[in-house]
Design a protein around this motif. Structure first.
Motif, PDB file in Angstrom:
ATOM      1  N   ALA A 153       0.838  -1.206   0.000  1.00 19.33           N
ATOM      2  CA  ALA A 153       0.000   0.000   0.000  1.00 19.33           C
ATOM      3  C   ALA A 153       0.871   1.253   0.000  1.00 19.33           C
ATOM      4  O   ALA A 153       0.615   2.206  -0.750  1.00 19.33           O
ATOM      5  N   HIS A 154       1.910   1.261   0.833  1.00 20.72           N
ATOM      6  CA  HIS A 154       2.817   2.412   0.867  1.00 20.72           C
ATOM      7  C   HIS A 154       3.509   2.611  -0.477  1.00 20.72           C
ATOM      8  O   HIS A 154       3.571   3.729  -1.011  1.00 20.72           O
ATOM      9  N   ALA A 155       4.079   1.520  -1.019  1.00 25.08           N
ATOM     10  CA  ALA A 155       4.860   1.641  -2.250  1.00 25.08           C
ATOM     11  C   ALA A 155       3.995   2.110  -3.420  1.00 25.08           C
ATOM     12  O   ALA A 155       4.405   2.999  -4.198  1.00 25.08           O
ATOM     13  N   LEU A 156       2.822   1.560  -3.567  1.00 27.23           N
ATOM     14  CA  LEU A 156       1.943   1.962  -4.668  1.00 27.23           C
ATOM     15  C   LEU A 156       1.452   3.394  -4.489  1.00 27.23           C
ATOM     16  O   LEU A 156       1.331   4.149  -5.469  1.00 27.23           O
ATOM     17  N   HIS A 157       1.209   3.775  -3.247  1.00 30.58           N
ATOM     18  CA  HIS A 157       0.805   5.160  -2.972  1.00 30.58           C
ATOM     19  C   HIS A 157       1.906   6.129  -3.388  1.00 30.58           C
ATOM     20  O   HIS A 157       1.639   7.158  -4.029  1.00 30.58           O
ATOM     21  N   VAL A 158       3.142   5.808  -3.065  1.00 29.42           N
ATOM     22  CA  VAL A 158       4.259   6.678  -3.454  1.00 29.42           C
ATOM     23  C   VAL A 158       4.409   6.702  -4.967  1.00 29.42           C
ATOM     24  O   VAL A 158       4.558   7.769  -5.585  1.00 29.42           O
ATOM     25  N   GLN A 159       4.369   5.508  -5.594  1.00 30.60           N
ATOM     26  CA  GLN A 159       4.589   5.457  -7.042  1.00 30.60           C
ATOM     27  C   GLN A 159       3.534   6.237  -7.814  1.00 30.60           C
ATOM     28  O   GLN A 159       3.832   6.832  -8.857  1.00 30.60           O
ATOM     29  N   ARG A 160       2.301   6.272  -7.334  1.00 28.15           N
ATOM     30  CA  ARG A 160       1.245   7.017  -8.019  1.00 28.15           C
ATOM     31  C   ARG A 160       1.568   8.506  -8.109  1.00 28.15           C
ATOM     32  O   ARG A 160       1.014   9.211  -8.948  1.00 28.15           O
ATOM     33  N   HIS A 161       2.454   8.992  -7.263  1.00 28.26           N
ATOM     34  CA  HIS A 161       2.781  10.417  -7.247  1.00 28.26           C
ATOM     35  C   HIS A 161       4.121  10.720  -7.905  1.00 28.26           C
ATOM     36  O   HIS A 161       4.559  11.871  -7.894  1.00 28.26           O
ATOM     37  N   LEU A 162       4.791   9.704  -8.456  1.00 29.86           N
ATOM     38  CA  LEU A 162       6.130   9.905  -9.011  1.00 29.86           C
ATOM     39  C   LEU A 162       6.131   9.808 -10.531  1.00 29.86           C
ATOM     40  O   LEU A 162       5.392   9.013 -11.123  1.00 29.86           O
ATOM     41  N   MET A 164       9.000   9.009 -12.023  1.00 25.36           N
ATOM     42  CA  MET A 164      10.064   8.037 -12.253  1.00 25.36           C
ATOM     43  C   MET A 164       9.810   6.837 -11.353  1.00 25.36           C
ATOM     44  O   MET A 164       9.006   6.909 -10.426  1.00 25.36           O
ATOM     45  N   PRO A 165      10.474   5.717 -11.607  1.00 25.29           N
ATOM     46  CA  PRO A 165      10.204   4.536 -10.783  1.00 25.29           C
ATOM     47  C   PRO A 165      10.677   4.687  -9.344  1.00 25.29           C
ATOM     48  O   PRO A 165      11.732   5.275  -9.076  1.00 25.29           O
ATOM     49  N   LEU A 166       9.885   4.169  -8.438  1.00 26.81           N
ATOM     50  CA  LEU A 166      10.311   3.966  -7.059  1.00 26.81           C
ATOM     51  C   LEU A 166      11.003   2.610  -7.012  1.00 26.81           C
ATOM     52  O   LEU A 166      10.435   1.603  -7.436  1.00 26.81           O
ATOM     53  N   VAL A 167      12.233   2.588  -6.486  1.00 28.27           N
ATOM     54  CA  VAL A 167      13.014   1.356  -6.435  1.00 28.27           C
ATOM     55  C   VAL A 167      13.056   0.884  -4.985  1.00 28.27           C
ATOM     56  O   VAL A 167      13.426   1.639  -4.087  1.00 28.27           O
ATOM     57  N   LEU A 168      12.671  -0.361  -4.759  1.00 24.81           N
ATOM     58  CA  LEU A 168      12.469  -0.900  -3.420  1.00 24.81           C
ATOM     59  C   LEU A 168      13.735  -1.579  -2.910  1.00 24.81           C
ATOM     60  O   LEU A 168      14.236  -2.526  -3.526  1.00 24.81           O
ATOM     61  N   GLU A 169      14.244  -1.114  -1.765  1.00 26.43           N
ATOM     62  CA  GLU A 169      15.478  -1.638  -1.182  1.00 26.43           C
ATOM     63  C   GLU A 169      15.171  -2.559  -0.009  1.00 26.43           C
ATOM     64  O   GLU A 169      14.390  -2.213   0.887  1.00 26.43           O
ATOM     65  N   ASN A 170      15.817  -3.726  -0.004  1.00 23.53           N
ATOM     66  CA  ASN A 170      15.645  -4.653   1.122  1.00 23.53           C
ATOM     67  C   ASN A 170      16.175  -4.011   2.405  1.00 23.53           C
ATOM     68  O   ASN A 170      17.252  -3.433   2.436  1.00 23.53           O
ATOM     69  N   ARG A 192       3.786  -7.875  -6.276  1.00 26.51           N
ATOM     70  CA  ARG A 192       2.544  -7.163  -5.934  1.00 26.51           C
ATOM     71  C   ARG A 192       2.510  -5.759  -6.540  1.00 26.51           C
ATOM     72  O   ARG A 192       1.436  -5.270  -6.906  1.00 26.51           O
ATOM     73  N   THR A 193       3.670  -5.106  -6.674  1.00 21.57           N
ATOM     74  CA  THR A 193       3.701  -3.703  -7.099  1.00 21.57           C
ATOM     75  C   THR A 193       4.219  -3.507  -8.517  1.00 21.57           C
ATOM     76  O   THR A 193       3.942  -2.473  -9.136  1.00 21.57           O
ATOM     77  N   GLY A 194       5.017  -4.456  -9.026  1.00 25.00           N
ATOM     78  CA  GLY A 194       5.641  -4.273 -10.330  1.00 25.00           C
ATOM     79  C   GLY A 194       6.825  -3.337 -10.308  1.00 25.00           C
ATOM     80  O   GLY A 194       7.326  -2.935 -11.373  1.00 25.00           O
ATOM     81  N   LEU A 195       7.331  -2.980  -9.122  1.00 23.84           N
ATOM     82  CA  LEU A 195       8.414  -2.005  -9.017  1.00 23.84           C
ATOM     83  C   LEU A 195       9.776  -2.685  -8.993  1.00 23.84           C
ATOM     84  O   LEU A 195       9.929  -3.778  -8.435  1.00 23.84           O
ATOM     85  N   PRO A 196      10.812  -2.044  -9.561  1.00 25.62           N
ATOM     86  CA  PRO A 196      12.153  -2.629  -9.577  1.00 25.62           C
ATOM     87  C   PRO A 196      12.777  -2.640  -8.185  1.00 25.62           C
ATOM     88  O   PRO A 196      12.256  -2.049  -7.240  1.00 25.62           O
ATOM     89  N   LEU A 197      13.936  -3.302  -8.093  1.00 25.12           N
ATOM     90  CA  LEU A 197      14.531  -3.602  -6.797  1.00 25.12           C
ATOM     91  C   LEU A 197      15.933  -3.020  -6.665  1.00 25.12           C
ATOM     92  O   LEU A 197      16.666  -2.881  -7.647  1.00 25.12           O
TER      93      LEU A 197
END
Length: 559
Positions: A153-162, A164-170, A192-197
């Motif tokens: 939910a957090h990641a998709l919420h952020v990406q909707r406002h960007l 450029m891609p939001l890249v998810l860090e472990n 779940r999000t389709g976002l790069p890593l």
């Protein structure tokens, strides 16, 4: 650089199916402060081609970053030759509340303005209402279905406002929470999000040690083809009970295991666009050793752009809160027992790290009071588990030092025998001494240094100031020798605090990097410095012995 976007009422909507990401190569992290080492642009001036880009951390707002980052003007001038990546670390990707749309609009504008092709951030809970946790020590989500749902939910919420891609860090891991491996959790979050890593090797090491697994465990099933950036940084392996833990501390040397892991992973990450060395705190001659080694692994060369498909569905699910962030907050700060959450031993290791950071921050402003009323782990946890500390994250606008002083005053009312009242009084006084500027000396004159002020109190605390340094030095030396800190030695400091000498007492205070250091000096020197605070004097009228001592101690400046 990015997909085309249409902006409607502050919300971004995908209008193209692909992101195009440039090759960045080898980079060095920075907080963009001239006071920090290493200074990336001095390194490049001395060794052109040592690295290719700067990845910097700063507030989400561009204007706030400009105001606080003293290297921002140079970064801005040189960004055409030295590209940048924005790694904000002020961005919640877990926690009880989603980021405000206004903050994310500022983030997007910031990243677009500086030309950052993506924005990467650790998947964790960084702040409450803009107030970061001390030392920017975020809380890691539980690796289970509840944690996955809230992080998505957090990641998709952020990406909707960007744009450029939001890249998810472990994230870094000390306490094991949830039934999944961190790489399984990140794989599911990507699905779940389709976002790069972004794969942080030290953070991975922290999970493997905490779980008792080999360093490469879990990598075979991990989507390495979705990794566009790798982080490498220093850290310390420590032991608590029967377990080992990796503490992510960028000022430390890089473990050899991580260099070897990086070398093995580079050919397995076909989408890799950047390798960032997070060398915060390493002096230039040291960071150059690591960068030269990394340059051999990531040679300077251009590579074709990478095209990634944008997420097809940016629908933000409801934030459930079932991952219970506030429960982990309370256990991590000592407000509730470590047994109240999963992995007691890991929670205690996490708490130790947090308390150490809190103590380090407080010691810049309250070194005497902190030792007297919160000198042990138990008493420090009494502070971090208090309503005053919790109020730091309630939108009051207070600093950590301010809520500590409020808690210390309450504790001293409840325990007046601790004898810390005089120490608290002097440390509350110190910042006020700098409210009044001192006059600058003219030609042929000597004046008070800008970072020094005279002070006076009715009680003499010179023995307490000396004792605090002596006790700290003694206990630290013994800890190195025997492997444990004998905190009962603090009782001698408490005895000194309960017997202040007769005043009046004149002292000096020096300000360095936001901290205040009390200097005990002879009465004659204190009186002469007090006069200099009112008016500079000619060198001829200055007493030679006092002038020489003041110069040797850095108390004066020349016209």
């Amino acid at each position: 650089m990015t997909a085309e976007r249409v902006y409607v009422h502050g919300m971004t909507h995908v209008d193209a199916d692909m992101w195009t990401l440039p090759w960045r190569g080898l980079g060095l992290s920075s907080n963009l402060s001239t006071a920090d080492v290493p200074q990336p642009y001095r390194l490049l001036d001395a060794s052109p081609g040592l690295f290719d880009y700067v990845e910097y951390s700063a507030p989400l707002s561009l204007e706030e970053a400009k105001a606080h980052a003293s290297l921002f003007p140079e970064m801005w001038r040189r960004r055409a030759d030295v590209p940048v990546l924005f790694h904000p670390v002020h961005l919640n990707l877990w926690g009880p509340e989603l980021e405000p749309a206004s903050a994310l609009a500022e983030l997007d504008a910031h990243a677009r303005t500086v030309g950052s092709p993506w924005v990467g951030n650790d998947v964790g809970w960084w702040h409450v209402g803009g107030q970061p946790f001390p030392g920017y020590l975020y809380f890691t989500p539980p690796f289970n279905a509840a944690g996955l749902a809230d992080c998505a939910a957090h990641a998709l919420h952020v990406q909707r406002h960007l744009s450029m891609p939001l890249v998810l860090e472990n994230p870094a891991v000390l306490a094991r929470r949830g039934e999944w491996h961190v790489l399984d959790f990140m794989s599911r979050l990507h699905a779940r999000t389709g976002l790069p890593l972004l794969l942080d090797l030290g953070h991975l090491f922290s999970h493997q040690l905490s779980a008792g697994l080999p360093l490469e465990a879990g990598l075979d099933g991990f989507p390495l083809d979705q990794v566009i950036e790798i982080h490498l940084a220093g850290g310390v392996v420590t032991r608590r009970g029967s377990r080992q833990f990796y503490v992510d501390d960028h000022t430390q040397p890089v473990r050899e295991e991580l260099f070897e892991l990086l070398e093995s992973l580079l050919p397995r990450c076909p989408s890799l666009r950047a390798v960032t060395f997070e060398g915060d705190g390493h002096p230039p001659e040291v960071v150059m050793v690591s960068l030269r080694r990394l340059r051999r692994l990531v040679p300077a060369s251009e590579r074709p752009p990478l095209t990634l498909r944008t997420p097809r569905d940016l629908t933000v699910p409801t934030l459930t809160g079932e991952s219970r962030p506030w429960e982990l907050f309370d256990a991590g700060h000592g407000a509730t027992p470590a047994t109240s959450v999963e992995d007691e031993e890991g929670t205690l290791a996490d708490r130790d790290f947090r308390l150490a950071v809190v103590a380090e921050v407080l010691d810049r402003e309250w070194p005497l009071t902190r030792l007297l009323v919160a000198g042990t782990g138990e008493s420090l946890a009494a502070f971090t588990g208090s309503p005053e500390y919790r109020g730091l994250f309630g939108g009051t606008g207070r600093s950590l030092g301010q809520v500590f002083s409020k808690w210390a005053m309450r504790r001293l009312r409840e325990h007046p025998d601790e004898g810390a009242s005089a120490a608290l009084a002097v440390e509350m006084l110190l910042p006020t001494l700098f409210l009044r500027p001192v006059p600058s000396p003219g030609p042929g004159q000597v004046g008070l240094a800008e970072d020094v002020r005279p002070g006076a109190l009715p009680a003499d605390l010179s023995e307490l100031v000396f004792a605090a340094r002596a006790v700290r030095r003694h206990l630290t030396a013994r800890a190195w020798a025997c492997g444990s800190l004998e905190l009962s030695g603090l009782e001698s400091l408490a005895q000194v605090a309960r017997r202040p000498g007769q005043g009046p007492w004149s002292f000096l205070v020096r300000r360095r990097g936001g901290a205040h250091e009390v200097l005990t000096v002879a009465p004659a020197l204190a009186e002469w410095v007090r006069k200099l605070a009112s008016r500079p004097m000619s060198v001829e009228e200055a007493p030679p012995a006092l002038l020489a001592e003041a110069q040797g101690r850095g108390l004066i400046r020349w016209g």
